[in-house]
Design an enzyme around this catalytic site. Structure first.
Site, mmCIF file in Angstrom:
data_model
loop_
_atom_site.group_PDB
_atom_site.id
_atom_site.type_symbol
_atom_site.label_atom_id
_atom_site.label_comp_id
_atom_site.label_asym_id
_atom_site.label_seq_id
_atom_site.Cartn_x
_atom_site.Cartn_y
_atom_site.Cartn_z
ATOM 1 N N ASP A 208 49.176 45.401 39.586
ATOM 2 C CA ASP A 208 49.140 46.099 40.876
ATOM 3 C C ASP A 208 49.276 45.090 42.013
ATOM 4 O O ASP A 208 48.964 43.915 41.863
ATOM 5 C CB ASP A 208 47.859 46.929 41.040
ATOM 6 C CG ASP A 208 46.573 46.100 41.076
ATOM 7 O OD1 ASP A 208 46.499 45.075 40.355
ATOM 8 O OD2 ASP A 208 45.657 46.474 41.820
ATOM 9 N N GLU B 218 43.255 45.662 39.998
ATOM 10 C CA GLU B 218 42.539 44.468 40.465
ATOM 11 C C GLU B 218 42.392 44.487 41.975
ATOM 12 O O GLU B 218 41.330 44.175 42.512
ATOM 13 C CB GLU B 218 43.284 43.198 40.013
ATOM 14 C CG GLU B 218 42.428 41.934 40.075
ATOM 15 C CD GLU B 218 42.405 41.282 41.446
ATOM 16 O OE1 GLU B 218 41.504 40.473 41.685
ATOM 17 O OE2 GLU B 218 43.272 41.580 42.291
HETATM 18 N N1 BES Z 1 44.513 36.739 43.240
HETATM 19 C C1 BES Z 1 43.481 37.232 44.078
HETATM 20 C C2 BES Z 1 42.199 36.454 43.938
HETATM 21 C C3 BES Z 1 42.119 35.134 44.668
HETATM 22 C C4 BES Z 1 42.630 34.983 45.945
HETATM 23 C C5 BES Z 1 41.460 34.093 44.075
HETATM 24 C C6 BES Z 1 42.507 33.787 46.598
HETATM 25 C C7 BES Z 1 41.350 32.888 44.725
HETATM 26 C C8 BES Z 1 41.862 32.738 45.990
HETATM 27 C C9 BES Z 1 43.190 38.688 43.734
HETATM 28 O O1 BES Z 1 44.351 39.436 43.484
HETATM 29 C C10 BES Z 1 42.507 39.367 44.889
HETATM 30 O O2 BES Z 1 43.098 39.508 45.936
HETATM 31 N N2 BES Z 1 41.287 39.819 44.656
HETATM 32 C C11 BES Z 1 40.570 40.627 45.558
HETATM 33 C C12 BES Z 1 39.471 41.240 44.736
HETATM 34 C C13 BES Z 1 38.700 42.347 45.347
HETATM 35 C C14 BES Z 1 39.519 43.548 45.700
HETATM 36 C C15 BES Z 1 37.556 42.736 44.445
HETATM 37 C C16 BES Z 1 40.013 39.788 46.688
HETATM 38 O O3 BES Z 1 39.644 38.619 46.486
HETATM 39 O O4 BES Z 1 39.967 40.283 47.812
HETATM 40 MN MN MN Z 2 45.603 38.502 42.201
HETATM 41 MN MN MN Z 3 45.246 39.947 45.473
#
Ligand code: BES
Ligand code: MN
Ligand code: MN
Length: 458
Positions: A88, A153
């Site tokens: 997604d 995710e």
């Molecule tokens: N790939 C990211 C996570 C991420 C971003 C890890 C920057 C390290 C640095 C992931 O897709 C993401 O955006 N996660 C969301 C999770 C949330 C909706 C629970 C986030 O971090 O906002």
């Molecule tokens: Mn991600």
């Molecule tokens: Mn993300």
């Protein structure tokens, strides 16, 4: 191994052309309009797993978007790796700021521009292509592999915990691998050993049944926008400290060793400000910038609305106001516990002249792992071979809810081998994947399979 690496190098163009197809599917998980696209995307992935040569593939429907699973277990006696990724993507607005269309992948100066190019479709593709390369050149992998790719995710992995809980036997592995994080800097491979957690809320404040004439009622009733502003101002002081009682109780401080390692990283505050157009940095007093991003919790107002925002003027006291508030959490804070503390505090700070409704939207737990774990060390050797540079160990400010779930339910460590960059524009217009990183990433992952094969004794 040599043959596999040569194959990977020779096939880069094909990989990118196929990736374009994957990137063309608008798999935006938060928009009900894209539900069919989500299904298409899951099917596309499942077909891909079959083509690559997975022995088992399956799509699991959930209460939200489907989960794609595949396994290749042809290496008896060898360790089993669980690869996790997400298909997604984030919404694309504001569209007018994109130079090319978000779902028409476009290559420009060594980067492929598209929503999802780096977060996370490109990085999922990188891993799948390495699996393909092994199976095509050697007919086998040096490890057993299970693949779990979800479609929720970006909306907090709401259905994943239950799924993992009820499929523990199927998912049983020795370690997990995820490519969904940025490197610290271009050319500097980075292994994440910590992630922040998240707790996301919506606050709805109501003053009256409907909007009121501000002449006839102004002075007699509270203005919900004001009430909301007051509430928000009571959440954090001018020094950036969050005022919810008990909020910091479970925060684990950075170790001296971590602080020393952090200070060695090539980080320049001036360049950081310039790169992102920030006049001056702001954050919790008493902590350095990287500490604030990686090891301290934060509270943000993601958006707020209420009342009249049209052209010209309208004299009105709005009936309601709304805010989206999220907190990034660090070990050992627990999102559910924080939600409880927040709710208690809100009851104290909400003016009695409004009604407040707080809703917990989603969240995930923070995570940290020791860097001397054999899997993490295997990742380090693999990056060194793939990039020719010794990787750095960093914590991450972002969240990937599955990582803590895997540690808790399956009791396995996770190696975070992401190849995003600070300027990849993730969640923003013109998201892009650097093609050199894609290539070095595929080579590093190929080495990781090999290193992991001998790192865990079965
Ligand atoms: N790939 C990211 C996570 C991420 C971003 C890890 C920057 C390290 C640095 C992931 O897709 C993401 O955006 N996660 C969301 C999770 C949330 C909706 C629970 C986030 O971090 O906002
Ligand atoms: Mn991600
Ligand atoms: Mn993300």
């Amino acid at each position: 191994m040599e043959e596999t690496l040569t194959y990977i190098s020779k096939n880069q163009n094909r990989y990118i052309n196929e990736l374009k197809e994957f990137l063309s599917i608008p798999s935006i998980s938060n928009d009900p309009k894209n539900q069919a696209d989500m299904r298409d995307c899951a099917n596309f992935l499942r077909d891909q797993l079959k083509d690559i040569g997975f022995q088992q593939t399956k799509i699991f429907p959930t209460n939200g978007h489907p989960i794609v699973f595949g396994e290749w277990l042809g290496a008896p006696g060898k360790p089993t790796l669980l690869f996790y990724g997400h298909y997604d993507v984030q919404p694309v607005e504001p569209l007018e700021l994109w130079t090319s269309k978000p779902f028409e992948p476009t290559i420009h100066q060594g980067e492929i521009y598209a929503r999802g190019s780096v977060d996370d479709k490109g990085q999922v593709w990188m891993n799948l292509k390495v699996i393909e390369a092994y199976l095509k050149t050697q007919g086998s992998l040096p490890i057993n592999i299970k693949v779990l790719i979800e479609g929720e995710e970006e909306v907090g992995s709401t259905n994943l915990e239950n799924f993992i809980y009820s499929h523990q036997e199927m998912l049983k592995s020795d370690a997990a691998l995820i490519s969904d994080t940025p490197m610290f800097k271009h050319g500097l491979p980075s292994i994440g050993y910590g992630l922040r957690g998240l707790a996301y809320f919506q606050l709805d404040i109501t003053g009256s049944y409907h909007d009121l004439h501000s002449g006839s009622f102004g002075g007699a009733v509270i203005n919900p926008n004001f009430a909301l502003a007051q509430i928000i101002l009571s959440l954090k002081d001018e020094k950036g400290r969050i005022l919810i009682p008990g909020f910091y109780d479970d925060v684990v401080p950075l170790t001296t060793k971590e602080k020393i390692e952090m200070s060695k990283l090539p980080f320049n505050e001036k360049t950081f400000c310039k790169d992102f157009g920030v006049p001056k940095l702001f954050g919790e007093q008493g902590y350095k910038t990287l500490e604030r991003i990686w090891a301290r919790p934060t509270l943000e107002v993601n958006g707020m609305s209420g009342g009249f925002i049209g052209e010209g003027s309208k004299t009105v006291i709005p009936a309601c106001a709304m805010a989206k508030i999220s907190m990034r959490l660090v070990p050992n804070q627990d999102p559910k516990h924080v939600a409880q503390l927040f709710e208690n505090y809100l009851q104290n700070i909400t003016p009695p002249s409004v009604t407040l409704k707080m809703k917990y939207l989603n969240g995930g737990k923070p995570w940290i792992t020791p860097i001397d774990h054999p899997t993490i060390q295997a990742a380090s050797r693999a990056f060194k071979k793939g990039y020719g540079t010794t990787p750095v160990f960093i914590r991450e400010g972002g969240s990937i809810p599955v990582v803590a779930i895997l540690a808790e339910i399956l009791d396995i460590p996770t190696a975070l081998m992401g190849i995003g960059l600070p300027d990849s524009n993730t969640h923003a217009p013109n998201e892009k994947l650097n093609l050199t990183n894609f290539k070095n990433g595929t080579i590093s992952i190929a080495h990781f399979f090999d290193e992991f094969s001998s790192s865990v004794s079965n």
